[in-house]
Design a protein around this motif. Structure first.
Motif, PDB file in Angstrom:
ATOM      1  N   THR A 275       0.834  -1.200   0.000  1.00  0.00           N
ATOM      2  CA  THR A 275       0.000   0.000   0.000  1.00  0.00           C
ATOM      3  C   THR A 275       0.868   1.250   0.000  1.00  0.00           C
ATOM      4  N   PRO A 316      -8.764  11.335   4.337  1.00  0.00           N
ATOM      5  CA  PRO A 316      -8.750   9.886   4.077  1.00  0.00           C
ATOM      6  C   PRO A 316      -8.087   9.092   5.203  1.00  0.00           C
ATOM      7  N   LEU A 317      -7.164   9.705   5.949  1.00  0.00           N
ATOM      8  CA  LEU A 317      -6.562   8.997   7.080  1.00  0.00           C
ATOM      9  C   LEU A 317      -7.617   8.705   8.140  1.00  0.00           C
ATOM     10  N   SER A 320      -9.597   5.826   7.025  1.00  0.00           N
ATOM     11  CA  SER A 320      -8.835   4.588   7.161  1.00  0.00           C
ATOM     12  C   SER A 320      -8.863   4.075   8.592  1.00  0.00           C
ATOM     13  N   SER A 323     -12.118   2.546   9.754  1.00  0.00           N
ATOM     14  CA  SER A 323     -12.686   1.450   8.963  1.00  0.00           C
ATOM     15  C   SER A 323     -12.618   0.131   9.720  1.00  0.00           C
ATOM     16  N   ALA A 328     -10.895  -1.609   3.145  1.00  0.00           N
ATOM     17  CA  ALA A 328     -11.179  -0.176   3.244  1.00  0.00           C
ATOM     18  C   ALA A 328     -10.077   0.543   4.019  1.00  0.00           C
ATOM     19  N   PHE A 329      -9.595  -0.101   5.065  1.00  0.00           N
ATOM     20  CA  PHE A 329      -8.499   0.464   5.850  1.00  0.00           C
ATOM     21  C   PHE A 329      -7.296   0.744   4.953  1.00  0.00           C
ATOM     22  N   LEU A 330      -6.896  -0.235   4.160  1.00  0.00           N
ATOM     23  CA  LEU A 330      -5.732  -0.086   3.293  1.00  0.00           C
ATOM     24  C   LEU A 330      -5.980   0.909   2.161  1.00  0.00           C
ATOM     25  N   TRP A 332      -8.101   3.571   1.932  1.00  0.00           N
ATOM     26  CA  TRP A 332      -8.084   4.963   2.390  1.00  0.00           C
ATOM     27  C   TRP A 332      -6.684   5.379   2.849  1.00  0.00           C
ATOM     28  N   PHE A 333      -5.964   4.439   3.471  1.00  0.00           N
ATOM     29  CA  PHE A 333      -4.604   4.766   3.903  1.00  0.00           C
ATOM     30  C   PHE A 333      -3.706   5.062   2.698  1.00  0.00           C
TER      31      PHE A 333
END
Length: 437
Positions: A275, A316-317, A320, A323, A328-330, A332-333
């Motif tokens: 990522t 976006p952080l 993330s 989430s 979704a976590f990855l 947005w991160f």
């Protein structure tokens, strides 16, 4: 004292850009990658180290930040002074060789203090490389190309962060965290040899405006010229505050994932590392080209753009960190990181253009002084302390809350500093100087 090349040579080759500059930029980018990988492999190993030595998050923050940063900035000043009068490529080669050995030494630690001392050794080596590397790039690329070149140099941070996570995570699973340090450190010795044997030192101040004084000022006058340079100080302080975000993401996100999701260290390294690649590769390149395009219209974008993206990446952080789904976590991160690293080209190129060629190396060290004390030492320790304080109430989510709080504060403060910096470019004479260069 080693001699520095003249600005021109009899055959004029010194003033002819060629393929060698791209070769050097590639090696310096790779050096930056090794620097960040050796520094931040600690991030993927924190849970193993915490368990082995029974450490708190605050102690981990000290090992990741203060142990490294305090000697990093102290070593950086004499190395930068030397970089402004000596052969810079030799300094970079010696630095990477030393910090690589000290990274390997981290694997031999027996507790908090022995690991602390090994981390200080890593800081000594890495503190010597940054000023010389950035000064070299400024003498291989003209001002109108410098933002793009610095954007590519910034790729080293992304590649290094991802490599530290991916390779470090796999080595920890295949062997253990100690061997991860050893095996991550040793390849840098080879790169140091390649730098020493194959890089040609460029003429100092090759692209400086005509009439520029290339004489190195006495130390006191050099420091005074920097602290009274409002554009330089604004960029340096803004960078120091906004890079709290970068260190928070690079150092703590692996631990956040391990605490929030049922996943192994090796898998975290793979997923989070890729990522970082996906967000971090296009981010600095696009940031470099965007800075180049915008500054052709108004030089103040060297400050405006970093300010806007520093705060913009926090949105976006937040998505993330909140989430519940792994994908979704990855996702947005990755977006948050891509936005964040787009800021670096403007900052680095701005610092180089705001000061005289004979003080560029020391200027970088001066900026890194604030960068490391505020961004790394203070930022990581504050996040660790906040996580410890929030844990009784929020449990495994405490670290994520601490990361977001510090990043939000950093984004707001850095935006204010960069807007102020842009406002100083006219009255300080910076804009007039750029039009004349």
């Amino acid at each position: 004292m080693a001699s520095t090349p003249d600005r021109t040579t009899e055959d004029g080759e010194a003033d002819k850009p060629g393929l060698h500059r791209w070769y050097v930029l590639s090696l310096l980018t790779l050096t930056s990658a090794f620097s960040v990988a050796d520094r931040l492999v600690f991030g993927i190993l924190v849970e193993d180290i915490k368990s082995a030595f029974q450490l708190s998050d605050f102690q981990l923050g000290l090992l990741g930040g203060a142990a490294f940063s305090l000697v990093y900035v102290l070593a950086g000043f004499p190395a930068a002074r030397l970089a402004d009068r000596s052969v810079r490529k030799n300094i970079v080669a010696a630095a990477i060789s030393f910090w690589s050995l000290m990274t390997a030494a981290c694997g031999m630690a027996t507790g908090f203090w022995t690991l602390f001392m090994a981390r200080t050794g890593v800081g000594v080596g890495e503190g010597c490389s940054g000023p010389s590397s950035q000064s070299l790039v400024a003498d291989f690329f003209a001002r109108h190309e410098l933002a793009k070149a610095m954007g590519f140099l910034t790729l080293g941070s992304t590649v290094g962060t991802a490599t530290g996570l991916i390779v470090g995570g796999q080595l920890a699973e295949w062997f253990d965290w100690r061997w991860a340090f050893v095996l991550m450190g040793l390849p840098g010795l080879l790169l140091g040899g390649v730098l020493f044997l194959t890089v040609r030192e460029p003429p100092r101040g090759r692209y400086a405006p005509k009439g520029t004084d290339m004489t190195q000022l006495p130390l006191g006058r050099t420091i005074m010229s920097l602290v009274t340079n409002r554009v330089f100080m604004g960029l340096a302080l803004g960078w120091a505050v906004q890079i709290m975000i970068g260190y928070a993401l690079a150092f703590w996100m692996a631990a956040v994932m391990l605490r929030q999701f049922p996943i192994s260290t090796g898998d975290v390294g793979l997923y989070l590392g890729f990522t970082f690649f996906l967000g971090g590769i296009p981010g600095p390149i696009l940031g470099g080209y965007l800075t180049h395009w915008l500054t052709l219209r108004d030089e103040r974008w060297r400050a405006w753009l970093p300010g806007l993206v520093s705060l913009g990446c926090v949105v976006p952080l937040a998505l993330s960190l909140s989430s519940s789904g792994f994908a979704a976590f990855l996702g947005w991160f990755g977006l948050a990181y891509a936005i964040y690293v787009a800021s670096q080209a403007g900052i680095l190129s701005g610092i180089q253009t705001a000061v005289e060629p004979a003080s560029r190396g020391f200027a970088v060290a001066f900026a890194l002084f604030f960068n490391n004390l505020v961004g790394q030492a203070l930022g990581l320790a504050v996040i660790g302390a906040a996580s410890d304080a929030l844990t009784p109430a929020y449990g495994a989510s405490a670290l994520a809350l601490a990361v977001f709080g510090v990043c939000l504060a950093s984004g707001l403060a850095s935006l204010a500093i960069f807007v102020w910096t842009a406002a100083q470019m006219g009255p300080s004479g910076y804009l007039e100087k750029m039009r004349g260069g």
